[in-house]
Write an enzyme that holds these catalytic residues in place. Structure first.
Site, PDB file in Angstrom:
ATOM      1  N   HIS A   1      51.226   5.730  35.909  1.00 26.25           N
ATOM      2  CA  HIS A   1      51.721   6.848  35.099  1.00 26.25           C
ATOM      3  C   HIS A   1      53.241   6.933  35.171  1.00 26.25           C
ATOM      4  O   HIS A   1      53.925   6.979  34.143  1.00 26.25           O
ATOM      5  CB  HIS A   1      51.129   8.168  35.584  1.00 26.25           C
ATOM      6  CG  HIS A   1      49.711   8.380  35.170  1.00 26.25           C
ATOM      7  ND1 HIS A   1      49.120   9.622  35.218  1.00 26.25           N
ATOM      8  CD2 HIS A   1      48.754   7.533  34.706  1.00 26.25           C
ATOM      9  CE1 HIS A   1      47.864   9.533  34.805  1.00 26.25           C
ATOM     10  NE2 HIS A   1      47.630   8.262  34.498  1.00 26.25           N
TER      11      HIS A   1
ATOM     12  N   SER B   1      46.624   4.218  30.971  1.00 28.91           N
ATOM     13  CA  SER B   1      47.409   5.429  31.215  1.00 28.91           C
ATOM     14  C   SER B   1      48.897   5.155  31.259  1.00 28.91           C
ATOM     15  O   SER B   1      49.702   5.976  30.813  1.00 28.91           O
ATOM     16  CB  SER B   1      46.986   6.087  32.526  1.00 28.91           C
ATOM     17  OG  SER B   1      45.662   6.518  32.448  1.00 28.91           O
TER      18      SER B   1
END
Length: 132
Positions: free
Chosen positions: A105, A55
């Site tokens: 993230h 991610s």
């Protein structure tokens, strides 16, 4: 769902960023964003925190597009209408979805943005065009 979103995002946005930056620059953004996201998780989360790490790399792509939007805000209004809502929704969903590595993230997105700022600087792009 999270894995499907990652795969879909890479499929949708990866080839366009690679076309804009070139293969080596794209790989640099992708790998460094993933590595920094993983390192940030290692240093900021408990040692038993489990995550995969892809991610951060995907968010690095979003960050690089954010840098492109920063420099091309007047010349790329269509890109802004597409990418900006996706980036905002992705950030919001990061904090609303359980068991998502928000550290990776955000660290990946910041890394992609910073690398993108150097890649998409108008003077640097001019030098790409003169070298070809």
């Amino acid at each position: 769902m999270h894995l499907l979103f990652n795969m879909f995002s890479l499929f949708l946005f990866g080839p366009e960023l690679e076309r804009l930056t070139g293969k080596v620059r794209f790989i640099t953004i992708y790998l460094l964003a993933g590595l920094v996201g993983t390192a940030a998780t290692y240093f900021l989360q408990p040692l038993d925190y489990l995550h995969v790490g892809a991610s951060g790399a995907i968010f690095g792509i979003f960050g690089a597009f954010g840098a492109l939007l920063y420099y091309g805000r007047r010349s790329l209004p269509q890109l802004r209408q597409i990418i900006l809502p996706i980036i905002v929704i992705s950030i919001v969903m990061t904090f609303l979805t359980p068991n998502v590595n928000a550290t990776a993230h955000i660290a990946g997105m910041i890394t992609g943005f910073l690398i993108g700022m150097s890649y998409f600087h108008p003077k640097r792009i001019v030098s790409w065009k003169t070298k070809k």
